[in-house]
Design a protein around this motif. Structure first.
Motif, PDB file in Angstrom:
ATOM      1  N   ARG A   1       0.842  -1.202   0.000  1.00 48.08           N
ATOM      2  CA  ARG A   1       0.000   0.000   0.000  1.00 48.08           C
ATOM      3  C   ARG A   1       0.870   1.242   0.000  1.00 48.08           C
ATOM      4  N   GLN A   2       0.427   2.273  -0.704  1.00 47.21           N
ATOM      5  CA  GLN A   2       1.159   3.530  -0.723  1.00 47.21           C
ATOM      6  C   GLN A   2       0.890   4.340   0.546  1.00 47.21           C
ATOM      7  N   ILE A   3       1.874   5.128   0.911  1.00 48.68           N
ATOM      8  CA  ILE A   3       1.748   5.971   2.108  1.00 48.68           C
ATOM      9  C   ILE A   3       0.571   6.937   1.976  1.00 48.68           C
ATOM     10  N   ASN A   4       0.332   7.415   0.746  1.00 52.78           N
ATOM     11  CA  ASN A   4      -0.764   8.373   0.518  1.00 52.78           C
ATOM     12  C   ASN A   4      -2.111   7.829   0.971  1.00 52.78           C
ATOM     13  N   ASN A   5      -2.284   6.521   0.854  1.00 51.45           N
ATOM     14  CA  ASN A   5      -3.577   5.911   1.175  1.00 51.45           C
ATOM     15  C   ASN A   5      -3.846   5.877   2.675  1.00 51.45           C
ATOM     16  N   LEU A   6      -2.826   6.105   3.471  1.00 55.60           N
ATOM     17  CA  LEU A   6      -2.982   6.043   4.923  1.00 55.60           C
ATOM     18  C   LEU A   6      -2.827   7.409   5.604  1.00 55.60           C
ATOM     19  N   GLN A   7      -2.614   8.446   4.815  1.00 55.73           N
ATOM     20  CA  GLN A   7      -2.331   9.759   5.412  1.00 55.73           C
ATOM     21  C   GLN A   7      -3.602  10.449   5.922  1.00 55.73           C
ATOM     22  N   ARG A   8      -3.397  11.334   6.849  1.00 51.57           N
ATOM     23  CA  ARG A   8      -4.458  12.159   7.433  1.00 51.57           C
ATOM     24  C   ARG A   8      -4.172  13.623   7.118  1.00 51.57           C
ATOM     25  N   PRO A   9      -5.191  14.490   7.217  1.00 47.77           N
ATOM     26  CA  PRO A   9      -4.944  15.930   6.995  1.00 47.77           C
ATOM     27  C   PRO A   9      -4.018  16.487   8.069  1.00 47.77           C
ATOM     28  N   VAL A  10      -3.280  17.517   7.730  1.00 48.67           N
ATOM     29  CA  VAL A  10      -2.381  18.165   8.680  1.00 48.67           C
ATOM     30  C   VAL A  10      -2.666  19.670   8.683  1.00 48.67           C
ATOM     31  N   HIS A  11      -2.485  20.289   9.836  1.00 46.35           N
ATOM     32  CA  HIS A  11      -2.771  21.714   9.984  1.00 46.35           C
ATOM     33  C   HIS A  11      -1.464  22.503   9.871  1.00 46.35           C
ATOM     34  N   PHE A  12      -1.541  23.671   9.222  1.00 50.00           N
ATOM     35  CA  PHE A  12      -0.373  24.528   9.031  1.00 50.00           C
ATOM     36  C   PHE A  12      -0.531  25.799   9.871  1.00 50.00           C
ATOM     37  N   VAL A  13       0.565  26.224  10.491  1.00 47.73           N
ATOM     38  CA  VAL A  13       0.552  27.455  11.284  1.00 47.73           C
ATOM     39  C   VAL A  13       1.800  28.270  10.955  1.00 47.73           C
ATOM     40  N   PRO A  14       1.707  29.609  10.983  1.00 43.89           N
ATOM     41  CA  PRO A  14       2.906  30.440  10.773  1.00 43.89           C
ATOM     42  C   PRO A  14       3.829  30.362  11.984  1.00 43.89           C
ATOM     43  N   GLU A  15       5.109  30.578  11.760  1.00 41.48           N
ATOM     44  CA  GLU A  15       6.071  30.472  12.853  1.00 41.48           C
ATOM     45  C   GLU A  15       5.924  31.586  13.875  1.00 41.48           C
ATOM     46  N   THR A  16       5.138  32.623  13.541  1.00 40.62           N
ATOM     47  CA  THR A  16       4.921  33.724  14.479  1.00 40.62           C
ATOM     48  C   THR A  16       3.759  33.463  15.433  1.00 40.62           C
ATOM     49  N   ASN A  17       3.044  32.357  15.255  1.00 41.10           N
ATOM     50  CA  ASN A  17       1.921  32.038  16.148  1.00 41.10           C
ATOM     51  C   ASN A  17       2.410  31.882  17.583  1.00 41.10           C
ATOM     52  N   ARG A  18       1.724  32.574  18.523  1.00 41.33           N
ATOM     53  CA  ARG A  18       2.104  32.467  19.923  1.00 41.33           C
ATOM     54  C   ARG A  18       1.660  31.127  20.494  1.00 41.33           C
ATOM     55  N   ALA A  19       2.329  30.730  21.579  1.00 37.41           N
ATOM     56  CA  ALA A  19       2.065  29.416  22.178  1.00 37.41           C
ATOM     57  C   ALA A  19       0.633  29.294  22.672  1.00 37.41           C
ATOM     58  N   ASP A  20       0.078  30.391  23.234  1.00 36.55           N
ATOM     59  CA  ASP A  20      -1.296  30.310  23.723  1.00 36.55           C
ATOM     60  C   ASP A  20      -2.277  30.108  22.576  1.00 36.55           C
ATOM     61  N   LYS A  21      -1.983  30.701  21.412  1.00 39.10           N
ATOM     62  CA  LYS A  21      -2.833  30.504  20.237  1.00 39.10           C
ATOM     63  C   LYS A  21      -2.684  29.089  19.698  1.00 39.10           C
TER      64      LYS A  21
END
Length: 348
Positions: A258-278
């Motif tokens: 099986r290909q890796i693509n078939n088992l992947q899940r969505p991932v969230h992207f954040v900017p490096e300036t995002n504060r820890a509380d956010k």
């Protein structure tokens, strides 16, 4: 003579009440007043109302205090002249002044500061009632002093004060050492960004999405991470993530083609300036434990996890599967070695 003594006692009691009430009301903190008001008791609610509009009650108390001190002194002087004669007026004035200073000012103010909470609650309803009675005079005083006291409202507290109170609470034994440390750490959430917490891309584990499980078997088994990025050609093209245990399960079940693509899940992207509380809120809202950190150019800078954020509050979290405690430090050393191997001298 009895009437004179009664008037002196009334003046002293009235002055003492005003001085003690004013000191107690001003000495109890706004935060404590709000806490007391949660009980919904009449005295606590009255005290909260007084502190919310403090100018009018204080003006009422000051006016009443001056009535006792000034008008009372005039009445006592007149009665002293009638009872003892004018020769005793100077002596009686000196004695009355001394009594007012001691029993009408110093003593009640000292007690008002020392027992601020019970005294403030005891006088709150009566002071609120007096404020209504003295409304015309208070209105006149307010409009007379308004040009001199206008300005921005001062905050009830700030971050520095809370930290200071935490230290005092710890020193006095009110707050445990671990509680004090965690309170101090909470404020760091607002000071750290995703770039401060992330594991840099140089040490991030990733797999090609078009590869099969058999082709990636060695990398999967060696990976220290429970979540592995899935990329398309380069790491700057992250398409999702996979869970290591799901990959291992699929291989054990004989699905190595099986290909890796078939088992992947969505991932969230954040900017490096995002504060820890956010970031913490992002993880909670999306019910995720990992996010990809993007730099200012949209490239992948690294990954940040829920554990990274929680470590700001708790300190380093290491479980029995962690072979390396600080992956960020390892990444910096690895990058330094790469730069030196290329003949580049770079200070990290």
């Amino acid at each position: 003579m009895l009437a004179l003594i009664i008037v002196v006692i009334v003046v002293l009691l009235g002055s003492a009440f005003c001085s003690g009430a004013e000191t107690a009301i001003l000495s109890i903190s706004s935060i404590k007043v709000r806490q007391l008001a949660q009980s919904k008791k009449p005295a606590a609610l009255a005290l909260a109302s007084i502190r919310l509009h403090i100018n009018r009650p204080i003006a009422t108390i000051v006016i009443l205090n001056n009535i006792f001190n000034i008008v009372g002194s005039i009445i006592i002087g007149s009665m002293t002249t009638q009872v003892l004669g004018s020769a005793w007026l100077g002596v009686s004035s000196s004695v009355l002044t001394f009594l007012i200073i001691i029993f009408g000012e110093i003593l009640p103010k000292t007690l008002g500061q020392r027992y601020a909470e019970p005294i403030a609650l005891f006088v709150a309803i009566f002071v609120k009632f007096l404020t209504v009675i003295f409304t015309p005079l208070v209105w006149l005083v307010e409009h007379t002093t308004a040009p001199f006291i206008q300005g921005n409202k001062i905050p009830t507290t700030d971050e520095a004060e809370i930290k200071f109170l935490t230290n005092i609470g710890f020193q006095e034994g009110v707050i445990e050492d671990d509680e004090a440390e965690m309170i101090q750490r909470v404020f760091q959430l607002n000071d750290l960004n995703a770039s401060d917490l992330m594991t840099p891309r140089i040490i991030t584990t990733y797999l090609q999405g078009d590869q099969t499980l058999n082709e990636c078997q060695s990398e999967i088994i060696k990976s220290q991470h429970t979540r592995i990025l899935v990329i398309d050609e380069t790491i700057d093209n992250v398409t999702g993530l996979v869970l290591k245990d799901e990959l291992l399960t699929a291989m054990i079940e004989g699905n190595g083609d099986r290909q890796i693509n078939n088992l992947q899940r969505p991932v969230h992207f954040v900017p490096e300036t995002n504060r820890a509380d956010k970031l913490l809120k992002v993880f909670q809202e999306n019910r995720e434990h990992l996010a990809v950190v993007l730099d200012e150019y949209g490239g992948v800078a690294g990954v940040v996890t829920l554990e990274d954020v929680l470590e700001v509050l708790t300190g380093e979290i290491v479980d029995e599967t962690d072979r390396n405690v600080d992956l960020q430090e390892i990444a910096r050393k690895k990058r330094l070695r790469l730069l030196k191997s290329r003949g580049i001298n770079n200070e990290l």
